[in-house]
Design an enzyme around this catalytic site. Sequence first.
Site: not given
Ligand code: NAD
Length: 341
Positions: A127, A152, A156
């Site tokens: 991120s 959080y 990362k």
């Molecule tokens: P999200 O919560 O929609 O998707 C994450 C998925 O991982 C969820 O479906 C959740 O059920 C699953 N999950 C969590 N822990 C788990 C585990 N231990 N085992 C199996 N499944 C698990 O989030 P997103 O927005 O799609 O983000 C995806 C990734 O991108 C994450 O790592 C997040 O930190 C990163 N990210 C997101 C953003 C944002 O703004 N959305 C920005 C930067 C980075």
Amino acid sequence: MAKEQVLVSGGAGYIGSHTAVALIEAGYDVVIIDNLSNSDMNAVEGVRKITGVDVPFEKVDCCDKEALRVIFKKYPFRSAIHFAAYKAVGESVDEPLKYYSNNLCSFINILELMREEGRENILFSSSATVYGEPDALPVTENSPRKPSTSPYGNTKQMCEDILRDSTAAYKGLKGIALRYFNPMGAHPSALIGELPRGVPNNLVPFITQTAAGVRECLSIFGDDYPTPDGTCIRDYIDVVDLAGAHVAAISRLIEGRNKANYEIFNVGTGRGVSVMELVKAFEKVNNLKLNYRIAGRRAGDTIEVWANTSLANEELGWKATRTLEETLAAAWAWEKHVRGL
Ligand code: NAD
Ligand code: UDP
């Protein structure tokens, strides 16, 4: 010839589901795993409907290494994209151990199994939060990482370091960290999109829920920042473009075009947009008035950040193509679909 298979952990989530679609459209076989802690099967069904492919789904917690091992034994993927993590910044401050435990254990288990089972390529969801409040804009991959203001953000940075050290030590393991800026929007089909549980923390879901009447009023957190209109500036990246960056990055590893065992790429548009500009663009493209008010600053907010995307443009051959207007129209179409409007 059998298709190249890619494991997508967290593939029922927001970015994972869009990436699963993009991978399938690019000719890959996809296996989705998720523990559904922040998602549900509708997203998997959406992926199946959009692609017409009966994508395999396995309900697995990545923190359960033996359950994860079963997946590695069952499917012959060489490559994995690891999205599975918790992502609520505020909650991570209140419950740091929940975040350290889930985000670190799930990633370490994936890496250990890749090594034990002889798999090669891994993408990690990082991120722009790692840049904190940057000294100079736009930020490049060489801009310094700043001490994180949340557990959080720490996870990362730690996972980036774990990937760097593992790819340096373990022969045959190659990795890429993609540093996402601010993902937003939804698939143009409106069959998959962002579905936050409870009150959204992020700007765009709060806007669409306010427009849908689920929230009464959007609070704009501060209009007295040293920016042209006083509101904060971010680099908003369409989730479909972001999904395309994953396809470009995993293909680079699979085809051996990487220049180092560990690489980092910014994934953004290269353009900064203020909160007020975004609100106005949303109103204009969707032809509606949004109920909003100026509220006080939110603690810990970065004033402005946007990406230099030259490295991704040149090395991945990837570029964001969707306009702010297209993205905000897709976000609203998705919200209407969810609410049955
Ligand atoms: P999200 O919560 O929609 O998707 C994450 C998925 O991982 C969820 O479906 C959740 O059920 C699953 N999950 C969590 N822990 C788990 C585990 N231990 N085992 C199996 N499944 C698990 O989030 P997103 O927005 O799609 O983000 C995806 C990734 O991108 C994450 O790592 C997040 O930190 C990163 N990210 C997101 C953003 C944002 O703004 N959305 C920005 C930067 C980075
Ligand atoms: N923001 C806002 N009202 C909200 C949610 C967010 O004004 O209800 C602002 C926030 O202060 C920041 C920008 O929108 O300037 C993006 O916030 P978000 O939480 O979506 O992303 P991040 O802060 O993680 O970049």
